[in-house]
Write an enzyme that holds these catalytic residues in place. Sequence first.
Site, short mmCIF file in Angstrom:
data_model
loop_
_atom_site.label_atom_id
_atom_site.label_comp_id
_atom_site.label_asym_id
_atom_site.label_seq_id
_atom_site.Cartn_x
_atom_site.Cartn_y
_atom_site.Cartn_z
N GLU A 91 46.29 33.34 36.22
CA GLU A 91 45.86 31.98 35.72
C GLU A 91 47.04 30.97 35.45
OE1 GLU A 91 43.05 32.74 32.61
OE2 GLU A 91 43.70 30.80 31.61
N LYS A 130 40.27 36.33 24.08
CA LYS A 130 40.70 36.17 25.43
C LYS A 130 41.94 35.51 25.70
CE LYS A 130 40.24 34.66 29.73
NZ LYS A 130 41.18 33.53 30.64
N ASP A 167 47.45 50.65 31.71
CA ASP A 167 45.97 50.52 32.09
C ASP A 167 45.38 49.30 31.18
OD1 ASP A 167 43.22 51.06 32.00
OD2 ASP A 167 43.47 53.24 31.93
N HIS A 188 46.36 22.33 31.32
CA HIS A 188 45.86 23.27 32.15
C HIS A 188 45.71 22.58 33.71
CE1 HIS A 188 43.80 27.03 33.54
NE2 HIS A 188 42.90 26.38 33.88
C1 MEV Z 1 41.78 30.41 28.65
O1 MEV Z 1 42.21 31.28 29.39
C2 MEV Z 1 42.20 30.96 27.24
C3 MEV Z 1 41.47 29.96 26.09
O2 MEV Z 1 40.17 29.76 26.28
C4 MEV Z 1 41.65 30.64 24.71
C5 MEV Z 1 41.25 30.06 23.65
O3 MEV Z 1 40.22 29.16 23.88
O4 MEV Z 1 41.80 30.25 22.60
C6 MEV Z 1 42.38 28.65 26.08
#
Ligand code: MEV
Length: 438
Positions: free
Chosen positions: A84, A280, A296, A393
């Site tokens: 990513e 995430k 793992d 991003h």
């Molecule tokens: C994207 O891979 C991760 C985010 O969505 C984490 C977040 O929202 O804190 C940017």
Amino acid sequence: MKTVSGFSKMSKSEKINWLSEQLGKEAKHLVKSMPNYWHQDQEVQKRFDEFSENTLTNYDLPFGIAPNFLINGKVYSVPMVIEESSVVAAASLGAKFWLERGGFKTTVIATKKVGQVHFKWQGPKEKLYSFFNERKSDLLNAVAHLTTNMEKRGGGIVNLTLVDMTHKIENYYQLKLEAETCNAMGANFINSILEELARVFKGAVLLDNSFNSNEKDVQIIMCILSNYTPDCIVEASVECSIEDLGQFAGDMGPREFAEKFSTAVRIAEIDPNRAVTHNKGIMNGIDSVVIATGNDFRAIEACAHAYAARDGQYRSLSTVSLSDDKFKFSIRVPLAVGTVGGLTSLHPLAKTSLAILENPSAQELMQVMAAVGLAQNFGAVKSLVTTGIQKGHMKLHLLNILNQLDATQSEIEKGKEFFVDKVVSYTGVRDFLNSIRG
Ligand code: MEV
């Protein structure tokens, strides 16, 4: 697609041929080109093939470095494997910011791993408990041959208990094993002990005359380590003056930024919808180091999320505290990882990652991972409460879009220049390419 028998017995080329024969023109071509991704060193390729089954080729992922991670006074360049865009950039940016502010303070709180023999037994539970208490040391002696080496390294079994689960499932009990596995993740160590324990325990009950014939039968359901390791846990934190956050605050003052940041984290503490995405982002950082070091990631993921829901509601793994002038950001996360065994020395790049980290112990690696998770979370939340994440991003994603649209090197250069002060979107990039291609 046709069914097949004997697929596993075919050579790699035969497998590729068989698969391509089942497919239409385009997919056939793609499958036929799989040997292009074979490793040039046949020994290395052989090793990759042996990690898994029915292998056709290798699946590449970018291997990057986030430098400048100051953790407990030591600087690390952290290897990260992730597909990513912006994850490595965010980690590097966070590392640099905190480098100048004392870095990450980390503590390993505990390193205990757990395994369970799940079994069913019928009879008065007091009888089973008194048998277990009497025979516990015999059971442990029976698996001593499996623990000697680990004990020499300072680990081994730290506890064995009988757990009554009959209130959940009729006649269901567990033998719960707790172990220290030093620098190993410990799955093989724990699973081997559990299987041997189960065999010895079943045999001992069968031969014990205090049990009547109905009570002599222990039905072993399964023996397996638990990937839930809330007692293999690490904490990382960073701290700075609120004033210092001014550089991220844009139009806001530093205090407003800090409060907005704190509210964003608080939202992830109370709302599972937000918490999953928040965590995430943390796992973007942690997983990329987990993968780079041959650990793992499925185990780490499963455990982190179970831990995030330990009080019955899924919550943020990180927390913020604000005082009059201080901003403190911390994370607590279970990380059962190893720096020996498994893929760590077999995968050449896992070995390289560990060498880049100066061959850390498992505890040191836990601390690095927690710091990267926190840096990642800091970067994501900082962007979310200021510019939004799309700006940065999509800038980094621009190259992916250009490549998807088969841009030439000169078109890529023109694209980068054109989008320097514009919002990047797939349609925008497509239109741009159409315009310069006439
Ligand atoms: C994207 O891979 C991760 C985010 O969505 C984490 C977040 O929202 O804190 C940017």
